[in-house]
Design a protein around this motif. Structure first.
Motif: not given
Ligand code: FAD
Ligand code: AMP
Lengths: 251, 324
Positions: B13-22, B49-53, B59-61, B168-172
């Motif tokens: 349920g959360h992003f590890p730091k390695t995701t922010l690295t990506a 999660l999408a809202g978080d990132i 540019a987009k999630v 960023a805008p989120i597209e489902k």
């Protein structure tokens, strides 16, 4: 229990104890003093296949994609106890996708229940071929395995992942890649070495398999990494903590 | 052209730091290739999660969803992502080389018949990337051929992206997965419990080797120092193989790669495979009773001493230093 046919792809790599040096023109590594061995993860793969065979019958088939000299590593694997071996001969440098393509082609012919590979070749450090083979065959994959169990046609694998151990399961056929803690590989015994000489070692030309071998990932140059300088010795724990506190300012 | 799809890995349920690295690496790549960076969150319930990132500069999630994405499984995830890559026409797919990234990306690459570069440490301006080989003894400059390229990045080689004001805008997107062709089944996850910082996220890492001699000594001798320093704990392969500590603490060529501000190697000889996982640390300290140990060749500060005496002393000294 069902007899299982297991395909074990192995790679020839420099002994992990060898000091690797990049050639000054950046074209590759110096190989003059290199001792060649089976990739350590692939020895673990052979061992696992042999243990499965010892428990429930079957056949262990080795395959390597490389030059004629790679027969040495196939013979070593046969001496450990594998039943027969295939050398897919090529002198060209192949990328992981081409290697996986060839292995998938071999698997289509051999129809194994299981393919066990190393998780990573310690020369290219790619960690790609097992996952690619699984996808090309449309089979399940259980990478970084630290425990493998069977109940009939169902295979349960414990995997080494971030933050713990994950267990997944699938019905055969499937692909497994080995991690370090799966087992401790045996050595080839003297009788094993004698027997290995008589075991079948078949040669196939890589370009006879109608697999696209043109590399899509190309190494342009190799360079030596920046060298880290040795620092200094400190005389006591007090001095160590002192420098970390005042000089390096990390504590 | 040049668009980069970044796989935003999440765990529990959360992003590890390695995701922010990506994300950071993906933004750099997109900028250099003249494309957009798009993050994808794959999950049965991706919205939060999408809202978080969405705050991290992309540019987009894309919130890629399907009940089949509830647990991470390579076959279903690779299918869903490959279909997405085709649909949006991304040129690059990128993730961090975590256990999940390593498991997933090659499968995705094979599905797309695309080349993949693993564990890259830098991105060139000309479409090439650099990646370590031979336990970091060679740095290879590699180039790709083909419309789609797959990359996993070394977590220590890139900074973590930082949140900004723009969202960023989120597209489902409903994931396309053919359930008849996915045969993997998730059984369980046995989490290693620890209150300490994550090995790949910590500012300080204290690692123990075979010199510790037992799991008990890790607890009674090493852990007090680890905790006094607020550090993460790591280990050599020898210590893990001997069962002193859990598998996922292994630092090295075939374990985790770390590059903290301070790395303290205790009772570790410094084999090339271990160095491959820590030699980019900012400051390296080695404590070893053998003054010839190769670890001293990379250590900024070396202490030749019996660890059973030096480590408890060090915990005391650190406590004192912190009080100042
Ligand atoms: C395929 C492959 C992959 C590998 N991957 C990794 C990897 O990812 N990570 C990794 O770490 N290794 C890896 N290795 C193993 C690596 O080659 C070494 O064997 C390992 O790192 C050694 O661990 P160590 O330093 O703890 O043990 P040792 O080499 O036995 O060193 C122990 C050290 O402790 C010191 N010592 C002993 N007692 C004391 C004391 N009382 N006080 C102070 N010092 C003391 C000794 O002087 C010695 O230097 C790999 C090997 C292979 C073949
Ligand atoms: N040339 C090859 N021949 C046979 N098997 C290989 C070859 N290259 C890689 N493999 C297998 O794929 C595994 C992972 O390799 P890699 O993806 O290159 O890190 C190895 O441990 C081998 O089991």
């Amino acid at each position: 229990m069902n007899a299982l046919k297991i395909l074990v792809p192995i790679k020839r790599v420099p002994d992990p104890a060898t000091t690797i040096r990049v050639m000054s023109d950046g074209s590759g590594i110096a190989t003059d003093n290199v001792k060649w061995v089976i990739n350590p993860f692939d020895e673990i793969a052979i061992e696992e296949a042999l243990r499965i065979k010892e428990k429930q019958q079957g056949e262990v088939v080795l395959v390597t994609i490389g030059q004629t000299t790679w027969q040495e590593q196939l013979r070593t694997g046969l001496a450990m106890g594998a039943d027969r071996a295939i050398l897919v001969k090529t002198d060209a440098p192949l990328d992981a996708l081409a290697i996986a393509g060839i292995l998938a082609k071999i698997a289509e012919g051999e129809k194994p229940d299981l393919i066990i590979l190393g998780k990573q070749a310690i020369d290219d450090d790619s960690n790609q071929v097992p996952q690619m083979v699984a996808e090309l065959l449309g089979w399940p994959q259980a990478t970084f395995a630290s425990k493998v169990e069977f109940a009939d046609k169902k295979c349960t694998v414990v995997r080494e992942v971030d933050g713990g151990l994950e267990t997944i399961a699938f019905n055969l056929p499937g692909v497994i890649s080995t991690d370090l803690r799966l087992n401790e590989p045996r050595y080839a015994s003297l009788p094993g070495i004698m027997k290995a000489r008589k075991k079948e070692l078949k040669e196939v030309a890589a370009d006879s398999l109608s697999v696209d071998l043109a590399p899509k990932l190309k190494i342009k140059t190799l360079a030596a990494p920046p060298k880290r300088q040795a620092g200094r010795k400190v005389a006591s724990v007090q001095e160590l903590v002192q420098v970390l506190h005042t000089e390096a300012k990390v504590i | 052209m040049g668009d980069v799809l970044i796989f935003a890995e999440h765990q529990l349920g959360h992003f590890p730091k390695t995701t922010l690295t990506a994300i950071h690496a993906g933004l750099e790549l997109a900028q250099k290739r003249g494309g957009k960076a798009i993050a994808v969150v794959a999950s049965d319930a991706p919205d939060a999660l999408a809202g978080d990132i969405a705050k991290y500069g992309v540019a987009k999630v894309i919130a890629l969803t399907s009940p089949a994405l509830k647990n991470y499984l390579a076959d279903a995830h690779a299918q869903a992502l490959a279909n997405l890559v085709k649909a949006i026409g991304a040129e690059y797919v990128l993730a961090t080389a975590t256990a999940m990234g390593k498991d997933l990306m090659p499968r995705l690459a094979a599905r797309m018949k695309a080349p993949m570069a693993s564990d890259i440490s830098s991105i060139g301006d000309d479409g090439t990337v650099i990646r370590p080989m031979y336990a970091g003894n060679a740095m290879a400059t590699v180039e790709f051929e083909g419309p789609v390229k797959v990359i996993s990045v070394r977590g220590t080689a890139f900074d973590a992206a930082k949140p900004g004001d723009a969202v960023a805008p989120i597209e489902k997107v409903n994931a396309e997965i053919d359930s008849a062709s996915t045969r993997m089944e998730f059984v369980s996850f046995n989490q290693t419990k620890s209150d300490r910082p994550q090995l790949t996220e910590a500012r300080i890492v204290v690692s123990g080797g075979r010199g510790l001699k037992s799991g008990e000594n890790f607890k009674t001798v090493l852990e007090p120092l680890v905790d006094e320093m607020g550090a993460a704990m790591g280990a050599s392969r020898a210590a893990v193989d001997a069962g002193f500590v859990p598998n996922d603490l292994q630092v090295g060529q075939t374990g985790k790669v770390v590059a903290p501000e301070l790395y303290v190697a205790v009772g570790i000889s410094g084999a090339i495979q271990h160095l491959a996982g820590m030699k980019d640390s900012k400051i390296i300290v080695a404590i070893n009773k053998d003054e010839e140990a190769p670890i001293f060749n990379v250590a900024d500060y070396g202490l030749v001493a019996d660890l059973f005496k030096a480590v408890p002393e060090m915990a005391e000294e650190v406590k004192k230093a912190k009080a100042h």
